[in-house]
Design an enzyme around this catalytic site. Structure first.
Site, PDB file in Angstrom:
ATOM      1  N   ARG A  55      78.453  99.694  97.263  1.00 29.11           N
ATOM      2  CA  ARG A  55      78.579  98.655  96.230  1.00 29.11           C
ATOM      3  C   ARG A  55      78.573  97.252  96.834  1.00 29.11           C
ATOM      4  O   ARG A  55      78.147  96.286  96.234  1.00 29.11           O
ATOM      5  CB  ARG A  55      79.869  98.856  95.420  1.00 29.11           C
ATOM      6  CG  ARG A  55      79.900  98.037  94.128  1.00 29.11           C
ATOM      7  CD  ARG A  55      81.215  98.122  93.382  1.00 29.11           C
ATOM      8  NE  ARG A  55      81.780  99.450  93.390  1.00 29.11           N
ATOM      9  CZ  ARG A  55      83.068  99.712  93.643  1.00 29.11           C
ATOM     10  NH1 ARG A  55      83.914  98.727  93.941  1.00 29.11           N
ATOM     11  NH2 ARG A  55      83.515 100.953  93.618  1.00 29.11           N
ATOM     12  N   TYR A 108      67.405  81.649  76.668  1.00 25.39           N
ATOM     13  CA  TYR A 108      66.850  82.992  76.443  1.00 25.39           C
ATOM     14  C   TYR A 108      67.731  83.710  75.418  1.00 25.39           C
ATOM     15  O   TYR A 108      68.945  83.795  75.583  1.00 25.39           O
ATOM     16  CB  TYR A 108      66.818  83.707  77.792  1.00 25.39           C
ATOM     17  CG  TYR A 108      66.435  85.144  77.784  1.00 25.39           C
ATOM     18  CD1 TYR A 108      67.232  86.083  78.426  1.00 25.39           C
ATOM     19  CD2 TYR A 108      65.261  85.578  77.178  1.00 25.39           C
ATOM     20  CE1 TYR A 108      66.881  87.418  78.442  1.00 25.39           C
ATOM     21  CE2 TYR A 108      64.894  86.913  77.195  1.00 25.39           C
ATOM     22  CZ  TYR A 108      65.708  87.827  77.827  1.00 25.39           C
ATOM     23  OH  TYR A 108      65.358  89.139  77.851  1.00 25.39           O
ATOM     24  N   ASP A 182      69.724  78.597  84.921  1.00 28.22           N
ATOM     25  CA  ASP A 182      68.755  79.691  84.971  1.00 28.22           C
ATOM     26  C   ASP A 182      67.435  79.072  85.439  1.00 28.22           C
ATOM     27  O   ASP A 182      66.765  78.377  84.682  1.00 28.22           O
ATOM     28  CB  ASP A 182      68.601  80.344  83.590  1.00 28.22           C
ATOM     29  CG  ASP A 182      67.658  81.540  83.649  1.00 28.22           C
ATOM     30  OD1 ASP A 182      67.768  82.423  82.770  1.00 28.22           O
ATOM     31  OD2 ASP A 182      66.793  81.600  84.552  1.00 28.22           O
ATOM     32  N   LYS A 207      60.878  88.691  87.305  1.00 28.37           N
ATOM     33  CA  LYS A 207      59.662  87.922  86.992  1.00 28.37           C
ATOM     34  C   LYS A 207      58.847  87.657  88.244  1.00 28.37           C
ATOM     35  O   LYS A 207      58.436  88.574  88.925  1.00 28.37           O
ATOM     36  CB  LYS A 207      60.051  86.626  86.269  1.00 28.37           C
ATOM     37  CG  LYS A 207      61.095  86.802  85.175  1.00 28.37           C
ATOM     38  CD  LYS A 207      60.703  87.790  84.109  1.00 28.37           C
ATOM     39  CE  LYS A 207      61.849  88.094  83.174  1.00 28.37           C
ATOM     40  NZ  LYS A 207      61.611  89.230  82.286  1.00 28.37           N
TER      41      LYS A 207
HETATM   42  C1  LIG Z   1      64.393  82.709  81.715  1.00 27.96           C
HETATM   43  C2  LIG Z   1      64.890  84.129  81.728  1.00 27.96           C
HETATM   44  N1  LIG Z   1      66.090  84.411  82.272  1.00 27.96           N
HETATM   45  C3  LIG Z   1      66.576  85.671  82.283  1.00 27.96           C
HETATM   46  C4  LIG Z   1      65.844  86.712  81.743  1.00 27.96           C
HETATM   47  C5  LIG Z   1      66.426  88.104  81.763  1.00 27.96           C
HETATM   48  O1  LIG Z   1      65.931  88.798  82.866  1.00 27.96           O
HETATM   49  P1  LIG Z   1      65.925  90.398  82.848  1.00 27.96           P
HETATM   50  O2  LIG Z   1      64.840  90.804  81.903  1.00 27.96           O
HETATM   51  O3  LIG Z   1      65.636  90.785  84.261  1.00 27.96           O
HETATM   52  O4  LIG Z   1      67.292  90.811  82.392  1.00 27.96           O
HETATM   53  C6  LIG Z   1      64.588  86.477  81.195  1.00 27.96           C
HETATM   54  C7  LIG Z   1      63.800  87.628  80.641  1.00 27.96           C
HETATM   55  N2  LIG Z   1      62.707  87.202  79.897  1.00 27.96           N
HETATM   56  N3  LIG Z   1      62.166  88.077  79.062  1.00 27.96           N
HETATM   57  C8  LIG Z   1      61.329  87.579  78.130  1.00 27.96           C
HETATM   58  O5  LIG Z   1      61.077  86.407  78.014  1.00 27.96           O
HETATM   59  C9  LIG Z   1      60.771  88.627  77.207  1.00 27.96           C
HETATM   60  N4  LIG Z   1      61.859  88.975  76.355  1.00 27.96           N
HETATM   61  C10 LIG Z   1      61.837  88.492  75.134  1.00 27.96           C
HETATM   62  O6  LIG Z   1      60.944  87.820  74.691  1.00 27.96           O
HETATM   63  C11 LIG Z   1      63.001  88.838  74.299  1.00 27.96           C
HETATM   64  C12 LIG Z   1      63.511  90.110  74.364  1.00 27.96           C
HETATM   65  C13 LIG Z   1      64.553  90.445  73.536  1.00 27.96           C
HETATM   66  C14 LIG Z   1      65.065  89.514  72.645  1.00 27.96           C
HETATM   67  C15 LIG Z   1      64.562  88.222  72.608  1.00 27.96           C
HETATM   68  C16 LIG Z   1      63.541  87.860  73.474  1.00 27.96           C
HETATM   69  N5  LIG Z   1      63.102  86.507  73.571  1.00 27.96           N
HETATM   70  O7  LIG Z   1      62.764  86.022  74.683  1.00 27.96           O
HETATM   71  O8  LIG Z   1      63.078  85.817  72.533  1.00 27.96           O
HETATM   72  C17 LIG Z   1      64.096  85.164  81.171  1.00 27.96           C
HETATM   73  O9  LIG Z   1      62.899  84.860  80.612  1.00 27.96           O
END
Ligand SMILES: Cc1ncc(COP(=O)(O)O)c(CNNC(=O)CNC(=O)c2ccccc2[N+](=O)[O-])c1O
Length: 389
Positions: A55, A108, A182, A207
């Site tokens: 961990r 987000y 972020d 990403k």
């Molecule tokens: C800036 C930023 N910061 C953190 C995360 C989360 O990362 P993770 O997917 O590894 O948990 C993300 C993940 N991004 N994912 C997206 O943009 C696609 N997801 C979506 O569009 C989504 C999904 C569920 C609900 C709402 C949304 N949305 O962006 O509106 C991010 O864009």
């Protein structure tokens, strides 16, 4: 050391690699000790990357954490199973019941859901601020404000924040305030968080850091003030990540800058083409004046990437569905930052952002411009607009 050289060398200490260029996958729960003395040394140094238990991390974890820390310019980096885990653990490290959190309104959506459904149930007050507020955030800071959370550019609508201005005001108001950013969109290559006053920088390594749509991973990197708390509170939450995903992210880091540059070039060509289309209302691309906070992108960022949005002048739900369904190269998917192009439509943002200063009355289309030939991508969009009309 120049960025490109840092990217090649980051995290490759012989202590973790034994000379192997890409650190091997060390999977572990139990670590065994040959003596009480060795076990006591591990207990004493377990917070400083001494092998102790799965961990706390393995050499794979430490190589990646040190690589991300080097790139971000922090004091320490913690590794999480995804970006959302990094965000929630970073926030939970610095708030307790009765505290107040200032959250950017362009955050987000799942981060907003965490605030609404989890933090508030813990007795933590959350209020949302306009991403373009800048130093005006001073008026929103309360005596119980402990965290100011930024995401720049903002999700979907891409507002760029005055990060140094907000950090200056927040820290002047109360040295107890932790500013969390972020920084996923820019990655540490195109925005250096600690040079702009941030205390904790979060990356959804899912990403561009992973870069191939096959990794679920997150990091939070902290400065001297915040690192001990972030590290221990994250450990208490049981946060840890798979060395298999970490190894893929270590591989991703090595091409991060050249991939970002190609995504950025392709996206600029597509964005310029969209700017001239009659179907497009507003282009939300940080490199264009039409994007809210464009001046901060020019001042603070050293580059962009493939993710941007635009709003449509008008479209019926049926026409929008036909626009999306008929795409050849732009696939729909809930992520971005891989090598492939993606398209998503957000028609109900007004519901979750009633106070947004950007116009959300018509659908917002978010594109992730991948590494395909940009002419193929423009052809795809042109045919999409024909279906829209
Ligand atoms: C800036 C930023 N910061 C953190 C995360 C989360 O990362 P993770 O997917 O590894 O948990 C993300 C993940 N991004 N994912 C997206 O943009 C696609 N997801 C979506 O569009 C989504 C999904 C569920 C609900 C709402 C949304 N949305 O962006 O509106 C991010 O864009």
């Amino acid at each position: 050391m120049k960025d490109k050289t840092k990217i090649v060398n980051a995290g490759r200490s012989k202590k973790w690699t034994q000379g192997i260029v890409n650190p091997p996958v060390y999977r572990a729960s139990t670590v065994v000790f040959d003596s009480v003395a060795q076990m006591n040394k591990a207990i004493k140094s377990r917070q400083q990357q001494e092998l102790f238990y799965g961990r706390r991390g393995t050499p794979t974890t430490f190589a990646f954490a040190n690589a991300m820390n080097d790139l971000e310019g922090g004091v320490g980096c913690y590794v999480y199973p995804c970006g959302t885990a990094a965000i929630t653990a970073a926030i939970l490290a610095f708030v307790k019941s009765g505290d107040h959190l200032l959250m950017v309104d362009s955050v987000y959506e799942p981060t907003r859901d965490f605030c609404e459904q989890t933090l508030k149930s813990f007795g933590i007050e959350v209020s949302y601020y306009d991403p373009l507020i800048g130093k005006g955030i001073k008026d929103l800071i309360q005596q119980n404000t402990k965290v100011v959370f930024l995401e720049s550019p903002g999700s979907i609508t891409m507002e760029i924040q005055d990060v140094p201005g907000i950090c200056e005001v927040a820290h002047a108001a109360n040295s107890d305030i932790t500013v969390i950013l972020d920084n996923t969109w820019a990655s540490p290559i195109h925005f250096q968080p600690f040079d702009h006053g941030v205390d904790v920088s979060v990356q959804a390594a899912t990403k561009y850091v992973g870069g191939h749509s096959d990794v679920m991973l997150g990091t939070a990197t902290a400065n001297e003030k915040s690192w001990p708390v972030l590290r221990e509170k994250s450990y208490l939450l049981g946060q840890c990540a798979s060395p298999d995903d970490i190894t893929l992210a270590l591989r991703g880091i090595r091409t991060l800058d050249i991939r970002l540059k190609q995504h950025e070039q392709n996206a600029l060509k597509v964005a310029k083409w969209l700017q001239g289309r009659k179907e497009v209302d507003t282009l939300f691309h940080p490199a264009f004046e039409s994007c809210p906070g464009h001046e901060f992108f020019k001042r603070d960022f050293v580059g962009g990437n493939g993710l941007f949005s635009f709003s449509l002048k008008q479209s019926s739900p049926q026409a929008l569905t036909e626009f999306l369904d008929g795409m050849t190269h732009f696939k729909m998917g809930f992520s971005w930052g891989g090598f492939e192009s993606l398209v998503m439509a957000y028609s109900t943002m007004k519901n979750s952002r009633p106070n947004a200063t950007v116009a959300l009355d018509s659908p917002v289309i978010r594109l992730h411009i991948g590494l395909e030939d940009v002419d193929d991508l423009i052809d795809d969009l042109e045919r999409g607009f024909e279906r829209l009309n």
